[in-house]
Design a protein around this motif. Structure first.
Motif, short mmCIF file in Angstrom:
data_model
loop_
_atom_site.label_atom_id
_atom_site.label_comp_id
_atom_site.label_asym_id
_atom_site.label_seq_id
_atom_site.Cartn_x
_atom_site.Cartn_y
_atom_site.Cartn_z
N PHE A 245 1.01 -1.27 0.06
CA PHE A 245 -0.03 0.03 0.13
C PHE A 245 0.89 1.31 -0.06
N PRO A 246 2.02 1.29 0.81
CA PRO A 246 2.61 2.82 0.86
C PRO A 246 3.57 2.73 -0.59
N TYR B 230 4.22 -0.31 14.86
CA TYR B 230 3.01 -0.96 14.08
C TYR B 230 3.52 -2.33 13.64
N PHE C 221 3.23 -5.43 11.20
CA PHE C 221 2.95 -5.94 9.72
C PHE C 221 2.99 -7.39 9.56
N SER D 263 7.21 -1.67 12.60
CA SER D 263 7.81 -0.46 12.36
C SER D 263 8.89 -0.21 13.57
N ASP E 263 11.29 6.82 9.85
CA ASP E 263 11.55 6.48 8.55
C ASP E 263 10.75 7.60 7.49
N VAL E 264 9.49 7.67 7.83
CA VAL E 264 8.55 8.59 6.98
C VAL E 264 9.09 9.92 6.78
N SER F 271 6.86 5.83 12.86
CA SER F 271 8.28 6.10 12.98
C SER F 271 8.95 6.75 12.15
N THR G 188 9.45 3.53 0.81
CA THR G 188 9.06 3.32 2.20
C THR G 188 9.58 1.88 2.55
N PHE G 189 9.77 1.63 3.88
CA PHE G 189 10.39 0.30 4.28
C PHE G 189 9.60 -0.67 3.94
N VAL H 260 1.85 10.27 14.24
CA VAL H 260 2.90 9.50 15.30
C VAL H 260 3.00 8.02 14.57
C1 IAC Z 1 5.64 3.44 7.50
C2 IAC Z 1 4.38 3.00 8.11
C3 IAC Z 1 3.35 2.58 7.04
C4 IAC Z 1 3.79 2.53 5.52
C5 IAC Z 1 4.99 2.90 5.16
C6 IAC Z 1 6.03 3.43 6.08
C7 IAC Z 1 4.49 2.81 9.31
C8 IAC Z 1 5.96 3.24 9.76
C9 IAC Z 1 3.36 2.37 10.32
C10 IAC Z 1 2.34 3.40 10.38
N1 IAC Z 1 6.44 3.83 8.62
O1 IAC Z 1 1.27 3.34 9.68
O2 IAC Z 1 2.35 4.60 10.91
#
Ligand code: IAC
Length: 334
Positions: free
Chosen positions: A33-34, A229, A231, A143, A207-208, A205, A38-39, A203
């Motif tokens: 989805f992202p 979070y 996964f 995360s 990385d975003v 991590s 992203t990680f 709120v």
């Molecule tokens: C992310 C997350 C979700 C998608 C892409 C990068 C999360 C941390 C968890 C979240 N880094 O949903 O906040």
């Protein structure tokens, strides 16, 4: 002679066709989805590379980042019905659906993504929870611990009062307990909400800050050490059953390794993303006092109680699961 030549030609063509079929093997579609940087997508590409290498290209993986095949909310159903063979879900986006694994989303002060990811994987292996019975789980990870990223400075807990912050899962209720206003939505929807001012920060991590460029809008970061979070990477059950045993073994053998790889990657990457944000946007980072961290611990404790009640209602031995998680956490932290 002609007959023999024809037969020979025929068998050469046939052999070629068979070889091509064997080589082409299986193609697996993998939805995420992202967006690609992203990680969750970085780990997806790593997994693809490993699978293709370890199966000698008998398996090809076709990746779909950025909700191009399935989005955050229809991922679970989409994989169950075979719209994608594989999908990456954040269990926090599905309230009530994963009563056992949501234990990993509790405020128990994980400080390492690698530890949290290994704990999650081991818990899954031990309990093999019913909640995943309709899919094949390929790997799990989390995360990094969550912090506040906001457009206005949050220097003390008092600054959280009434602040609309995007989150998901357990963190929503935690924010409310801390006086903020948690607004629930997946990560993929957050850029638009920040842009429109529906939320004043998020709120998650760090990385975003870099991968979604949130550092540009959220110039203030507060270290809160809120939950990770969780996964899960899931596969359509019928597709899994159709794979040859040796392919299944390659994928099974990768499960734990992939969890650890992703945790390690993210632990290093969150540091890099924060440094990049300071350098590029001069973001400010606030640390809370020990007393404030104690307050957070006290104010977030009700969420653990609430999880226990939910898990018990789902027929789970909540105390045992929580104790096992904390024991694994201690073991991996040592
Ligand atoms: C992310 C997350 C979700 C998608 C892409 C990068 C999360 C941390 C968890 C979240 N880094 O949903 O906040």
């Amino acid at each position: 002679m002609r007959k023999l030549m024809t037969l020979l030609t025929f068998s050469i063509v046939l052999t070629g066709l068979l070889a091509a079929t064997a080589m082409a093997g299986t193609t697996l579609t993998y939805a995420n989805f992202p967006s690609a940087p992203t990680f969750p997508c970085v780990q997806m590409e790593h997994w693809k590379t490993e699978v293709e290498k370890r199966t000698d290209s008998a398996v090809a993986v076709q990746t779909f980042p950025g909700s191009t095949l399935l989005g955050a909310k229809n991922m679970l159903r989409g994989v169950q019905t075979g719209q994608a063979d594989i999908g990456c879900i954040s269990t926090a986006y599905y309230p009530g659906v994963f009563p056992l694994m949501s234990v990993v989303n509790l405020p128990v002060a994980f400080t390492s993504t690698e530890v949290a990811s290994m704990v999650m994987w081991d818990l899954f292996q031990k309990y093999q929870p019913e909640e995943f019975k309709d899919v094949k789980v390929l790997t799990m990870f989390t995360s990094a611990p969550s912090h506040v990223m906001s457009k206005t400075p949050v220097k003390t807990l008092a600054d959280l009062k009434g602040l609309e912050l995007r989150a998901s899962g357990t963190i929503l209720e935690i924010l409310d307990n801390l006086g903020a206003r948690g607004v629930g939505m997946p990560m993929s929807q957050t850029p638009e909400s920040l842009q429109k001012g529906v939320v004043k920060g998020l709120v998650s991590s760090f990385d975003v800050l870099k991968d979604m460029n949130f550092a540009e809008q959220c110039r203030y970061e507060t270290i809160t050490n809120l939950p990770v979070y969780p996964f899960a990477v899931i596969m359509n059950k019928a597709k899994w059953d159709s794979l040859p045993a040796e392919t299944q073994k390659v994928l099974d053998d990768l499960g734990r390794e992939q969890a650890q790889w992703t945790g390690k990657y993210l632990d290093a990457y969150t540091k890099e993303a924060l440094a990049w944000s300071k350098d590029k946007y001069q973001v400010e980072v606030f640390e809370l006092t020990a007393a404030e961290h104690a307050t957070i611990k006290k104010q977030t404790a009700p969420r653990i109680k609430a999880w226990k009640a939910e898990a018990t209602k789902a027929g789970l031995d909540a105390d045992a699961i929580l104790a096992e998680m904390l024991a694994l956490k201690t073991q991996y932290e040592a």
